[in-house]
Write a protein that holds these residues in place. Structure first.
Motif, mmCIF file in Angstrom:
data_model
loop_
_atom_site.group_PDB
_atom_site.id
_atom_site.type_symbol
_atom_site.label_atom_id
_atom_site.label_comp_id
_atom_site.label_asym_id
_atom_site.label_seq_id
_atom_site.Cartn_x
_atom_site.Cartn_y
_atom_site.Cartn_z
ATOM 1 N N GLN A 33 31.196 -1.390 111.600
ATOM 2 C CA GLN A 33 30.377 -0.389 111.914
ATOM 3 C C GLN A 33 28.862 -1.122 111.912
ATOM 4 O OE1 GLN A 33 30.508 2.303 108.973
ATOM 5 N NE2 GLN A 33 32.415 3.379 109.257
ATOM 6 N N GLU A 34 28.578 -1.905 111.158
ATOM 7 C CA GLU A 34 27.365 -2.676 111.075
ATOM 8 C C GLU A 34 27.307 -3.804 112.480
ATOM 9 O OE1 GLU A 34 26.599 -4.698 107.623
ATOM 10 O OE2 GLU A 34 25.757 -2.921 106.396
ATOM 11 N N ARG A 35 28.319 -4.341 112.727
ATOM 12 C CA ARG A 35 28.308 -5.126 113.975
ATOM 13 C C ARG A 35 28.057 -4.307 115.160
ATOM 14 N NH1 ARG A 35 29.164 -9.943 115.596
ATOM 15 N NH2 ARG A 35 30.274 -10.185 117.839
ATOM 16 N N LEU A 61 14.275 -4.401 115.480
ATOM 17 C CA LEU A 61 14.786 -5.860 115.888
ATOM 18 C C LEU A 61 14.652 -6.608 114.395
ATOM 19 C CD1 LEU A 61 13.108 -6.428 119.156
ATOM 20 C CD2 LEU A 61 15.255 -6.469 118.646
ATOM 21 N N GLN A 62 14.051 -6.108 113.585
ATOM 22 C CA GLN A 62 14.019 -6.869 112.199
ATOM 23 C C GLN A 62 15.445 -6.387 111.577
ATOM 24 O OE1 GLN A 62 12.541 -8.832 110.507
ATOM 25 N NE2 GLN A 62 10.220 -8.611 111.045
ATOM 26 N N ARG A 63 15.783 -5.240 111.977
ATOM 27 C CA ARG A 63 17.090 -4.647 111.310
ATOM 28 C C ARG A 63 18.343 -5.285 112.156
ATOM 29 N NH1 ARG A 63 20.820 -2.473 107.676
ATOM 30 N NH2 ARG A 63 22.349 -1.328 108.692
ATOM 31 N N ALA A 64 18.169 -5.559 113.263
ATOM 32 C CA ALA A 64 19.061 -6.395 114.227
ATOM 33 C C ALA A 64 19.116 -7.856 113.683
ATOM 34 C CB ALA A 64 18.738 -6.288 115.743
ATOM 35 N N VAL A 65 17.829 -8.471 113.438
ATOM 36 C CA VAL A 65 18.078 -9.926 112.881
ATOM 37 C C VAL A 65 18.927 -9.926 111.424
ATOM 38 C CG1 VAL A 65 16.608 -11.613 111.983
ATOM 39 C CG2 VAL A 65 15.856 -10.591 113.983
ATOM 40 N N ARG A 66 18.681 -8.955 110.669
ATOM 41 C CA ARG A 66 19.398 -8.909 109.380
ATOM 42 C C ARG A 66 20.949 -8.576 109.585
ATOM 43 N NH1 ARG A 66 14.764 -5.918 107.767
ATOM 44 N NH2 ARG A 66 16.115 -3.992 108.135
ATOM 45 N N HIS A 71 26.712 -10.380 110.282
ATOM 46 C CA HIS A 71 27.862 -10.109 110.968
ATOM 47 C C HIS A 71 27.971 -10.892 112.237
ATOM 48 C CE1 HIS A 71 28.692 -7.185 107.619
ATOM 49 N NE2 HIS A 71 27.586 -6.570 108.045
ATOM 50 N N GLY A 72 26.790 -11.250 112.764
ATOM 51 C CA GLY A 72 26.724 -11.805 114.168
ATOM 52 C C GLY A 72 27.214 -13.380 114.378
ATOM 53 N N SER A 73 27.461 -13.616 115.634
ATOM 54 C CA SER A 73 27.749 -15.137 115.912
ATOM 55 C C SER A 73 26.670 -15.785 116.014
ATOM 56 C CB SER A 73 28.526 -15.253 117.166
ATOM 57 O OG SER A 73 27.692 -14.706 118.422
ATOM 58 N N HIS A 75 25.260 -17.129 118.628
ATOM 59 C CA HIS A 75 24.478 -16.522 119.911
ATOM 60 C C HIS A 75 23.747 -15.253 119.614
ATOM 61 C CE1 HIS A 75 23.727 -15.700 124.131
ATOM 62 N NE2 HIS A 75 24.365 -14.351 123.915
ATOM 63 N N ASP A 76 24.458 -14.436 118.913
ATOM 64 C CA ASP A 76 23.533 -13.133 118.266
ATOM 65 C C ASP A 76 22.596 -13.313 117.516
ATOM 66 O OD1 ASP A 76 25.614 -11.727 119.359
ATOM 67 O OD2 ASP A 76 27.021 -11.529 117.830
ATOM 68 N N ARG A 77 22.598 -14.523 116.550
ATOM 69 C CA ARG A 77 21.376 -14.677 115.685
ATOM 70 C C ARG A 77 20.333 -15.404 116.670
ATOM 71 N NH1 ARG A 77 25.751 -15.759 111.919
ATOM 72 N NH2 ARG A 77 25.832 -18.051 112.790
ATOM 73 N N VAL A 78 20.741 -16.159 117.812
ATOM 74 C CA VAL A 78 19.658 -16.859 118.599
ATOM 75 C C VAL A 78 18.894 -15.442 119.204
ATOM 76 C CG1 VAL A 78 19.158 -18.478 120.663
ATOM 77 C CG2 VAL A 78 20.565 -19.034 118.707
ATOM 78 N N ARG A 79 19.817 -14.679 119.842
ATOM 79 C CA ARG A 79 19.394 -13.654 120.853
ATOM 80 C C ARG A 79 18.569 -12.740 119.945
ATOM 81 N NH1 ARG A 79 23.621 -9.201 122.990
ATOM 82 N NH2 ARG A 79 22.273 -7.972 124.522
ATOM 83 N N ALA A 80 18.913 -12.462 118.732
ATOM 84 C CA ALA A 80 18.002 -11.403 117.916
ATOM 85 C C ALA A 80 16.796 -11.930 117.575
ATOM 86 C CB ALA A 80 18.703 -11.172 116.622
ATOM 87 N N ARG A 81 16.612 -13.288 117.307
ATOM 88 C CA ARG A 81 15.257 -13.762 117.177
ATOM 89 C C ARG A 81 14.296 -13.791 118.377
ATOM 90 N NH1 ARG A 81 18.378 -14.981 113.001
ATOM 91 N NH2 ARG A 81 17.493 -15.312 110.762
ATOM 92 N N TYR A 82 14.986 -14.174 119.444
ATOM 93 C CA TYR A 82 14.336 -14.216 120.857
ATOM 94 C C TYR A 82 13.719 -12.749 121.181
ATOM 95 C CZ TYR A 82 13.668 -13.716 125.826
ATOM 96 O OH TYR A 82 13.306 -13.539 126.985
ATOM 97 N N LEU A 83 14.274 -11.642 121.056
ATOM 98 C CA LEU A 83 14.027 -10.662 121.266
ATOM 99 C C LEU A 83 13.047 -9.968 120.425
ATOM 100 C CD1 LEU A 83 17.493 -8.814 122.277
ATOM 101 C CD2 LEU A 83 15.580 -9.098 123.780
ATOM 102 N N LEU A 84 12.904 -10.499 119.049
ATOM 103 C CA LEU A 84 12.044 -10.224 117.846
ATOM 104 C C LEU A 84 10.775 -11.016 118.289
ATOM 105 C CD1 LEU A 84 11.084 -8.819 115.195
ATOM 106 C CD2 LEU A 84 11.873 -10.802 114.187
#
Length: 445
Positions: A33-35, A61-66, A71-73, A75-84
């Protein structure tokens, strides 16, 4: 009705196991669910960024980074910080944006085959743009070069060419006009080789400024025509600032070629614009125009306007710089507090994990001890049962022997009596027979 102790212990153990399994199931169910929530937040933010919709908050986006960290890969962590970082960019928080961009770059693993080099190229390009806005041209050039290199590695030729063209802006702000000409012409030629004429001629803006500043009007004239009629500026609205900068180029060219009427009209038009930079171009152009014409009063008027507006722009820039420094301090302070809270949260999490592990070990040990003790008791009971059965068998055997003794004694007594009777009879018969035998023999003697 009373409950047996063994049954009560089994019931408690079953309850503990059920609770432990339920907790594991709850954790396992929350992860998907969180993913899905993380993927939804990243998709929405990516759509906004691609369609140039400005971010107004960083909460989602802070929530997305956490969630990406949990739960992310990679690539997800890189993408989340870029969008933040893009969110902070739109919110005017340059230090936070640069920090997020650098975090994303540090997380990226360029040794993996599935590394998203194009995304890294965009991150470096965005960082270069932020440095350029802060007046840090050399830092911007470094970021642009890294972004261009990654774009070539990702085989995205257009992105690599466009990032290369941005380096010319940094050289222009550094007044390195030779480098400006080299980079701008290189970018234009690369775009023309791809058939992108409009975009290629758009990069003639800085070469036009350089040639006008050097009073090379013969070189500037054909470039002005291409920039005005065969570039992306020709397709923009007449009120677009990029198009209005064309008025400044044309006014400077007219002033240099002594077409004072055209120059006056264009510079007066710029002086009536709302944007400070366009006003400054108009005031400076009119100052130079009236200076050439020898109109001292008008020259002083527009010179004074230029100085006043320029001072105002400088004060605004300084205020913005102070705000950026204050924002950087606030961000660093906020980051330190966040890191401290993260350390406390990690310590609490490790403590909970340790306690949970100890409880799990205790529960498993208790269960193991219970089952081993139960096996031991069962073995003892089985041994006692077997001993009891063997004793009962022996008892029954002896009892049957004892019970059979009277019958055997009577039988033996009867047999003895019969034997004695038979023996007596056999003895009497023998004596009489002898006597008879003697009597029968006697007459003949």
């Amino acid at each position: 009705m009373a409950t047996k102790p063994g049954r009560m212990t089994t019931h408690n153990t079953a309850c503990i196991l059920a609770a432990f399994v339920a907790a594991l199931v709850l954790v396992a169910c929350s992860s998907p669910q969180e993913r899905r929530e993380m993927e939804r937040l990243l998709a929405e933010a990516d759509s906004m960024n691609r369609h140039y919709v400005a971010f107004t908050t960083d909460t989602a986006l802070q929530r997305a980074v956490r969630l990406a960290d949990r739960h992310g890969s990679n690539h997800d962590r890189v993408r989340a910080r870029y969008l933040l970082g893009c969110a902070y960019r739109d919110m005017g928080e340059a230090p936070q944006a640069l920090d997020c961009y650098h975090q994303a770059i540090d997380l990226a693993d360029t040794t993996r085959a599935d590394c998203d080099y194009l995304l890294l190229s965009k991150i470096h390009g965005q960082a270069g743009d932020l440095f350029q806005r802060q007046g840090l041209s050399r830092n911007a050039i470094n970021e642009y070069r890294l972004g261009e290199k990654l774009a070539w590695h990702a085989k995205d030729t257009l992105t690599a060419i466009l990032i290369h063209g941005q380096i010319g802006n940094s050289y222009f702000d550094m007044y390195d006009y030779d480098s400006v000409l080299v980079v701008s012409y290189q970018t234009r030629n690369l775009l023309l080789s791809r058939g992108d004429t409009l975009r290629g001629n758009t990069f003639l803006a800085h070469p036009i400024s350089v040639h006008l500043a050097r009073e090379e009007y013969s070189k500037a004239k054909p470039l002005l025509y291409l920039y005005q009629h065969k570039s992306e500026v020709a397709d923009t609205c007449l009120n677009d600032p990029n198009y209005k900068m064309l008025y400044n180029y044309m006014g400077c060219y007219a002033l240099g070629t002594e077409d004072y009427g055209t120059a006056s009209r264009l510079f007066h038009q710029l002086s009536r614009e709302d944007e400070a930079y366009l006003k400054l171009c108009g005031y400076l152009g009119l100052y130079n125009l009236y200076k050439r014409q020898g109109l001292t009063d008008s020259c002083f008027i527009f010179g004074d306007k230029y100085i006043s507006l320029n001072d105002s722009v400088i004060r605004q820039w300084e205020q913005g710089h102070v705000q950026n420094v204050q924002g950087l301090y606030n961000y660093q302070r906020h980051r330190q507090q966040a890191e401290q809270k993260a350390l406390e949260a990690n310590a609490l999490r490790y403590w909970l994990i340790s306690v949970t592990a100890v409880l799990a070990i205790v529960v498993l040990f208790s269960i193991s001890f219970f089952f081993l003790y139960r096996l031991y008791v069962r073995a003892r009971m089985a041994a006692a049962r077997n001993a009891y059965i063997m004793a009962m068998v022996e008892y029954l055997r002896l009892k049957s022997i004892i019970l059979s003794l009277p019958t055997q004694n009577a039988y033996l007594l009867e047999n003895l009596t019969q034997a004695s009777t038979n023996a007596g009879r056999q003895e009497g018969t023998g004596f009489l027979g002898s006597e008879r035998q003697i009597a029968s023999v006697a007459p003949y003697s």
